[in-house]
Design a protein around this motif. Sequence first.
Motif, PDB file in Angstrom:
ATOM      1  N   GLU A  20       0.811  -1.214   0.000  1.00 11.46           N
ATOM      2  CA  GLU A  20       0.000   0.000   0.000  1.00 11.46           C
ATOM      3  C   GLU A  20       0.847   1.267   0.000  1.00 11.46           C
ATOM      4  O   GLU A  20       0.403   2.319  -0.451  1.00 11.46           O
ATOM      5  CB  GLU A  20      -0.922   0.022   1.229  1.00 11.46           C
ATOM      6  CG  GLU A  20      -2.032  -1.012   1.175  1.00 11.46           C
ATOM      7  CD  GLU A  20      -3.089  -0.751   2.217  1.00 11.46           C
ATOM      8  OE1 GLU A  20      -2.923   0.191   3.010  1.00 11.46           O
ATOM      9  OE2 GLU A  20      -4.109  -1.472   2.224  1.00 11.46           O
ATOM     10  N   ARG A  95     -15.825  -7.472   0.052  1.00 14.52           N
ATOM     11  CA  ARG A  95     -15.438  -6.438  -0.898  1.00 14.52           C
ATOM     12  C   ARG A  95     -15.645  -5.044  -0.326  1.00 14.52           C
ATOM     13  O   ARG A  95     -14.766  -4.182  -0.433  1.00 14.52           O
ATOM     14  CB  ARG A  95     -16.248  -6.589  -2.193  1.00 14.52           C
ATOM     15  CG  ARG A  95     -15.873  -5.566  -3.259  1.00 14.52           C
ATOM     16  CD  ARG A  95     -16.690  -5.767  -4.518  1.00 14.52           C
ATOM     17  NE  ARG A  95     -16.439  -7.077  -5.094  1.00 14.52           N
ATOM     18  CZ  ARG A  95     -17.045  -7.528  -6.200  1.00 14.52           C
ATOM     19  NH1 ARG A  95     -17.951  -6.757  -6.797  1.00 14.52           N
ATOM     20  NH2 ARG A  95     -16.772  -8.718  -6.664  1.00 14.52           N
ATOM     21  N   ARG A  96     -16.768  -4.814   0.297  1.00 13.12           N
ATOM     22  CA  ARG A  96     -17.034  -3.505   0.902  1.00 13.12           C
ATOM     23  C   ARG A  96     -16.066  -3.225   2.040  1.00 13.12           C
ATOM     24  O   ARG A  96     -15.622  -2.092   2.241  1.00 13.12           O
ATOM     25  CB  ARG A  96     -18.472  -3.434   1.403  1.00 13.12           C
ATOM     26  CG  ARG A  96     -19.526  -3.415   0.289  1.00 13.12           C
ATOM     27  CD  ARG A  96     -20.917  -3.198   0.858  1.00 13.12           C
ATOM     28  NE  ARG A  96     -21.013  -1.914   1.540  1.00 13.12           N
ATOM     29  CZ  ARG A  96     -22.077  -1.540   2.258  1.00 13.12           C
ATOM     30  NH1 ARG A  96     -23.084  -2.398   2.417  1.00 13.12           N
ATOM     31  NH2 ARG A  96     -22.108  -0.369   2.823  1.00 13.12           N
ATOM     32  N   TRP A  97     -15.736  -4.259   2.804  1.00 13.03           N
ATOM     33  CA  TRP A  97     -14.790  -4.092   3.909  1.00 13.03           C
ATOM     34  C   TRP A  97     -13.417  -3.672   3.388  1.00 13.03           C
ATOM     35  O   TRP A  97     -12.777  -2.780   3.947  1.00 13.03           O
ATOM     36  CB  TRP A  97     -14.698  -5.404   4.686  1.00 13.03           C
ATOM     37  CG  TRP A  97     -13.854  -5.321   5.922  1.00 13.03           C
ATOM     38  CD1 TRP A  97     -14.252  -4.976   7.176  1.00 13.03           C
ATOM     39  CD2 TRP A  97     -12.461  -5.630   6.021  1.00 13.03           C
ATOM     40  NE1 TRP A  97     -13.198  -5.038   8.057  1.00 13.03           N
ATOM     41  CE2 TRP A  97     -12.090  -5.436   7.373  1.00 13.03           C
ATOM     42  CE3 TRP A  97     -11.495  -6.045   5.102  1.00 13.03           C
ATOM     43  CZ2 TRP A  97     -10.785  -5.644   7.819  1.00 13.03           C
ATOM     44  CZ3 TRP A  97     -10.197  -6.246   5.548  1.00 13.03           C
ATOM     45  CH2 TRP A  97      -9.852  -6.053   6.892  1.00 13.03           C
ATOM     46  N   ARG A  98     -12.953  -4.291   2.286  1.00 11.00           N
ATOM     47  CA  ARG A  98     -11.642  -3.962   1.712  1.00 11.00           C
ATOM     48  C   ARG A  98     -11.632  -2.539   1.155  1.00 11.00           C
ATOM     49  O   ARG A  98     -10.650  -1.811   1.296  1.00 11.00           O
ATOM     50  CB  ARG A  98     -11.279  -4.971   0.622  1.00 11.00           C
ATOM     51  CG  ARG A  98     -11.021  -6.385   1.140  1.00 11.00           C
ATOM     52  CD  ARG A  98     -10.273  -7.209   0.100  1.00 11.00           C
ATOM     53  NE  ARG A  98     -11.014  -7.273  -1.161  1.00 11.00           N
ATOM     54  CZ  ARG A  98     -11.876  -8.239  -1.465  1.00 11.00           C
ATOM     55  NH1 ARG A  98     -12.129  -9.209  -0.575  1.00 11.00           N
ATOM     56  NH2 ARG A  98     -12.488  -8.251  -2.634  1.00 11.00           N
ATOM     57  N   ARG A  99     -12.738  -2.161   0.500  1.00 13.06           N
ATOM     58  CA  ARG A  99     -12.803  -0.800  -0.039  1.00 13.06           C
ATOM     59  C   ARG A  99     -12.772   0.242   1.075  1.00 13.06           C
ATOM     60  O   ARG A  99     -12.128   1.283   0.959  1.00 13.06           O
ATOM     61  CB  ARG A  99     -14.071  -0.643  -0.871  1.00 13.06           C
ATOM     62  CG  ARG A  99     -14.046  -1.385  -2.207  1.00 13.06           C
ATOM     63  CD  ARG A  99     -15.363  -1.197  -2.946  1.00 13.06           C
ATOM     64  NE  ARG A  99     -15.351  -1.876  -4.235  1.00 13.06           N
ATOM     65  CZ  ARG A  99     -16.404  -1.942  -5.053  1.00 13.06           C
ATOM     66  NH1 ARG A  99     -17.564  -1.371  -4.674  1.00 13.06           N
ATOM     67  NH2 ARG A  99     -16.312  -2.565  -6.208  1.00 13.06           N
ATOM     68  N   LEU A 100     -13.476  -0.050   2.154  1.00 14.90           N
ATOM     69  CA  LEU A 100     -13.511   0.882   3.274  1.00 14.90           C
ATOM     70  C   LEU A 100     -12.145   0.961   3.961  1.00 14.90           C
ATOM     71  O   LEU A 100     -11.722   2.037   4.389  1.00 14.90           O
ATOM     72  CB  LEU A 100     -14.584   0.453   4.274  1.00 14.90           C
ATOM     73  CG  LEU A 100     -15.100   1.538   5.245  1.00 14.90           C
ATOM     74  CD1 LEU A 100     -15.641   2.731   4.480  1.00 14.90           C
ATOM     75  CD2 LEU A 100     -16.172   0.968   6.157  1.00 14.90           C
ATOM     76  N   GLN A 101     -11.447  -0.166   4.054  1.00 15.05           N
ATOM     77  CA  GLN A 101     -10.105  -0.166   4.623  1.00 15.05           C
ATOM     78  C   GLN A 101      -9.162   0.695   3.785  1.00 15.05           C
ATOM     79  O   GLN A 101      -8.345   1.455   4.317  1.00 15.05           O
ATOM     80  CB  GLN A 101      -9.563  -1.595   4.702  1.00 15.05           C
ATOM     81  CG  GLN A 101     -10.057  -2.388   5.887  1.00 15.05           C
ATOM     82  CD  GLN A 101      -9.285  -2.054   7.157  1.00 15.05           C
ATOM     83  OE1 GLN A 101      -8.940  -0.913   7.410  1.00 15.05           O
ATOM     84  NE2 GLN A 101      -9.040  -3.060   7.968  1.00 15.05           N
ATOM     85  N   ALA A 102      -9.265   0.568   2.459  1.00 16.97           N
ATOM     86  CA  ALA A 102      -8.414   1.367   1.578  1.00 16.97           C
ATOM     87  C   ALA A 102      -8.724   2.856   1.713  1.00 16.97           C
ATOM     88  O   ALA A 102      -7.823   3.696   1.745  1.00 16.97           O
ATOM     89  CB  ALA A 102      -8.585   0.910   0.130  1.00 16.97           C
ATOM     90  N   ALA A 103     -10.016   3.189   1.794  1.00 12.82           N
ATOM     91  CA  ALA A 103     -10.411   4.584   1.963  1.00 12.82           C
ATOM     92  C   ALA A 103      -9.911   5.132   3.301  1.00 12.82           C
ATOM     93  O   ALA A 103      -9.454   6.276   3.393  1.00 12.82           O
ATOM     94  CB  ALA A 103     -11.928   4.717   1.871  1.00 12.82           C
TER      95      ALA A 103
END
Length: 276
Positions: A20, A95-103
């Motif tokens: 990251e 998928r939503r969890w990963r997107r939120l982690q990235a944000a």
Amino acid sequence: MTGTPVEVKVKAIVRRRKVENLILHVTFDLGVVPVRPEAGPVAAYDYNAAMLARATSAGVLDLFVGRELLAQIQDRNKGLAEFQAKLSRLREGSRRWRRLQAAKGRILEKLDRRIRPMEHALTKALAELDLKEGIATAVLGDLTGLRRSAGTGMKGKKASQKIHQMAYDRLGSQQGYKNLMRGIRTIFLPEKYTSSTCYACGRRDPSSRRHRGHWKCRRCGFSLQADLNGAGNLLKFRLAENVVGVPGPVSFHTIRHWRWDKRYNRYVRVSSRAGA
């Protein structure tokens, strides 16, 4: 940066098997750094959540208003709490969890890029002041156990929240190495009774700390901003090796105020009214 670079590393921040971020670590060898004689002038610092107070053996007081820095830290912690609340309602690894982690990572990194320069600007301003005024020893309060005492209910809710939010150890470390590069010693002394004792007469009376951080001694009538009174007591501890029952060894004659200036990204001296 002075010195000779002896080691360069590139470290990768990996989450969920994905890189990251990359961080460059450079280690410098400063060699033998000459420091000034320990018997020279002294400056004492009292770290607070929204204020940083400085007192010198030359009779000069400085008050650095850190409300802008505290506001940035509070904004970061508030955003982190909101992300954590949303993540707790999602299934880990989805998928939503990963997107939120990235944000969350992007937002927190952006806020950190605002906070760290302000911290470095503050500690650099302190080190430059010490260098300019010929300070030989900088005294910082040993805040070991401060967060533990705040968590036991000894402080009010707002005071405890501010204590947990400020990075006292990181600020002390930054100021220490900046002082060393300028030949100034940095020592840590206990802050016991420094915030509840009158600098002028040495009477310990916590009730003399009045509304909005104002100190007014009930016995001698000595009046001063409470954090400056604490910095003066830390200076007294260094010079007289005691706080309670000992009158102030230095007569203060000058008070300067400093605030963060967004235009120049540094702390600048302001009037007493602007620094209130």
